[in-house]
Design a protein around this motif. Structure first.
Motif, PDB file in Angstrom:
ATOM      1  N   ASN A 190       0.846  -1.183   0.000  1.00  0.00           N
ATOM      2  CA  ASN A 190       0.000   0.000   0.000  1.00  0.00           C
ATOM      3  C   ASN A 190       0.888   1.241   0.000  1.00  0.00           C
ATOM      4  N   ARG A 191       0.383   2.316  -0.554  1.00  0.00           N
ATOM      5  CA  ARG A 191       1.124   3.582  -0.537  1.00  0.00           C
ATOM      6  C   ARG A 191       0.125   4.725  -0.658  1.00  0.00           C
ATOM      7  N   PHE A 192       0.051   5.570   0.347  1.00  0.00           N
ATOM      8  CA  PHE A 192      -0.836   6.728   0.328  1.00  0.00           C
ATOM      9  C   PHE A 192      -0.109   7.870  -0.348  1.00  0.00           C
ATOM     10  N   ALA A 193      -0.571   8.252  -1.533  1.00  0.00           N
ATOM     11  CA  ALA A 193       0.105   9.304  -2.293  1.00  0.00           C
ATOM     12  C   ALA A 193      -0.818   9.798  -3.395  1.00  0.00           C
ATOM     13  N   ALA A 194      -0.625  11.044  -3.798  1.00  0.00           N
ATOM     14  CA  ALA A 194      -1.350  11.564  -4.946  1.00  0.00           C
ATOM     15  C   ALA A 194      -0.961  10.765  -6.187  1.00  0.00           C
ATOM     16  N   TYR A 195      -1.898  10.623  -7.099  1.00  0.00           N
ATOM     17  CA  TYR A 195      -1.682   9.771  -8.271  1.00  0.00           C
ATOM     18  C   TYR A 195      -0.474  10.185  -9.091  1.00  0.00           C
ATOM     19  N   ASP A 196      -0.161  11.496  -9.103  1.00  0.00           N
ATOM     20  CA  ASP A 196       0.930  11.973  -9.948  1.00  0.00           C
ATOM     21  C   ASP A 196       2.270  12.046  -9.217  1.00  0.00           C
ATOM     22  N   THR A 197       2.299  11.665  -7.930  1.00  0.00           N
ATOM     23  CA  THR A 197       3.567  11.639  -7.200  1.00  0.00           C
ATOM     24  C   THR A 197       3.938  10.236  -6.742  1.00  0.00           C
ATOM     25  N   LEU A 198       3.085   9.273  -7.006  1.00  0.00           N
ATOM     26  CA  LEU A 198       3.357   7.894  -6.586  1.00  0.00           C
ATOM     27  C   LEU A 198       4.579   7.368  -7.336  1.00  0.00           C
ATOM     28  N   PRO A 199       5.622   6.933  -6.634  1.00  0.00           N
ATOM     29  CA  PRO A 199       6.804   6.401  -7.315  1.00  0.00           C
ATOM     30  C   PRO A 199       6.447   5.184  -8.168  1.00  0.00           C
ATOM     31  N   LEU A 200       7.098   5.050  -9.304  1.00  0.00           N
ATOM     32  CA  LEU A 200       6.802   3.936 -10.199  1.00  0.00           C
ATOM     33  C   LEU A 200       7.051   2.595  -9.530  1.00  0.00           C
ATOM     34  N   ALA A 201       8.070   2.525  -8.676  1.00  0.00           N
ATOM     35  CA  ALA A 201       8.364   1.271  -7.983  1.00  0.00           C
ATOM     36  C   ALA A 201       7.219   0.893  -7.048  1.00  0.00           C
ATOM     37  N   ALA A 202       6.617   1.882  -6.401  1.00  0.00           N
ATOM     38  CA  ALA A 202       5.490   1.609  -5.502  1.00  0.00           C
ATOM     39  C   ALA A 202       4.271   1.184  -6.297  1.00  0.00           C
ATOM     40  N   LEU A 203       4.063   1.786  -7.462  1.00  0.00           N
ATOM     41  CA  LEU A 203       2.963   1.384  -8.334  1.00  0.00           C
ATOM     42  C   LEU A 203       3.127  -0.072  -8.760  1.00  0.00           C
TER      43      LEU A 203
END
Length: 260
Positions: free
Chosen positions: A84-97
């Motif tokens: 899980n990662r709480f973040a705005a869609y445009d700042t979510l790191p690609l690795a976390a995605l």
């Protein structure tokens, strides 16, 4: 469904909900094999084994082959591993995605693909998948997590219907917010600010075991969260309005720079 004398493969058993499942499973007379990237974190107990498994690995099918060869008696799988990662869609790191999609969705599909046919040949078996309320309600700050959990819910629903004429049981359990280490303090603070109830891992574990014992096909946890799931499916505009009112508070935490 009896739990006594069953052998369960538990994915995500080194923390949170998964760890809370170990003791009651053992107490019910089941044997438990915890598969994790860090198997050394699994305590030594009678009836409890551990094995290394990387759910995000490209070679996951091969890992599963080796695992089931080493433990041919597995007749149930509980998939409660998650990222899980709480973040705005445009700042979510690609690795976390990538991690969320790999662990939350891809690994569940590959686990079912591996064990489903084996359970069919065995004449019995259970596949349990732990989803989320966010697998039914899209929530700001959790776009990737919601995508993975929406996918998991759709996959398990289709799989259950595909296997409806077989002895394989497919169970989906969707907890609401749960107080685990996967949620950092800012997320806990957000839930407090919004008045959201957070269940303990032990409570969620009891509900999972209850669903297994009763053979529930799907189980949504928490009130009013499970009502919101129904409303979101019928009148999503009402949920849109409710979340719009919460958005300033959610944005305050998203804009704080905290993304984990």
């Amino acid at each position: 469904m009896r739990l006594h004398d069953r052998e369960y493969l538990l994915l995500g058993g080194t923390g949170g909900i998964g760890r809370a499942l170990i003791e009651p499973l053992l107490a019910a007379g089941a044997r438990v094999i915890v598969a994790a990237r860090r198997p050394e974190r699994v305590p030594h107990r009678p009836g409890l084994s551990s094995v290394q498994l990387d759910l995000a690995g490209d070679d996951l099918p091969d890992q599963l082959e080796r695992l089931s060869s080493a433990y041919p008696g597995i007749d149930g799988v509980i998939h409660c591993a998650g990222q899980n990662r709480f973040a705005a869609y445009d700042t979510l790191p690609l690795a976390a995605l990538a991690a969320q999609l790999d662990v939350n969705l891809r690994s569940a599909m590959l686990v079912a693909r591996h064990f489903g046919p084996r359970f069919q040949r065995l004449g019995a078996g259970t596949l349990v998948f732990v989803g989320s309320t966010f697998g039914s309600i899209g929530y700001p700050g959790y776009t990737a997590y919601c995508a993975s959990k929406f996918g998991l819910r759709g996959f398990t629903e289709a799989l259950r219907r595909e296997l409806a004429d077989t002895p394989v049981q497919v169970i989906y359990v969707a907890p609401r917010a749960t107080a685990t280490a996967m949620n950092p303090e800012p997320v806990t603070a957000l839930n407090r600010a919004l008045g959201n109830t957070m269940d303990t891992p032990e409570r969620v574990a009891r509900e999972i075991l209850r669903a297994m014992a009763r053979g529930d096909r799907r189980r949504f946890l928490g009130w009013p969260e499970k009502l919101f799931v129904v409303v979101n499916g019928v009148l999503p505009c009402l949920v849109d309005r409710a979340l719009l009112k919460q958005l300033p508070v959610i944005r305050r935490f998203l804009d704080s720079g905290v993304t984990s």
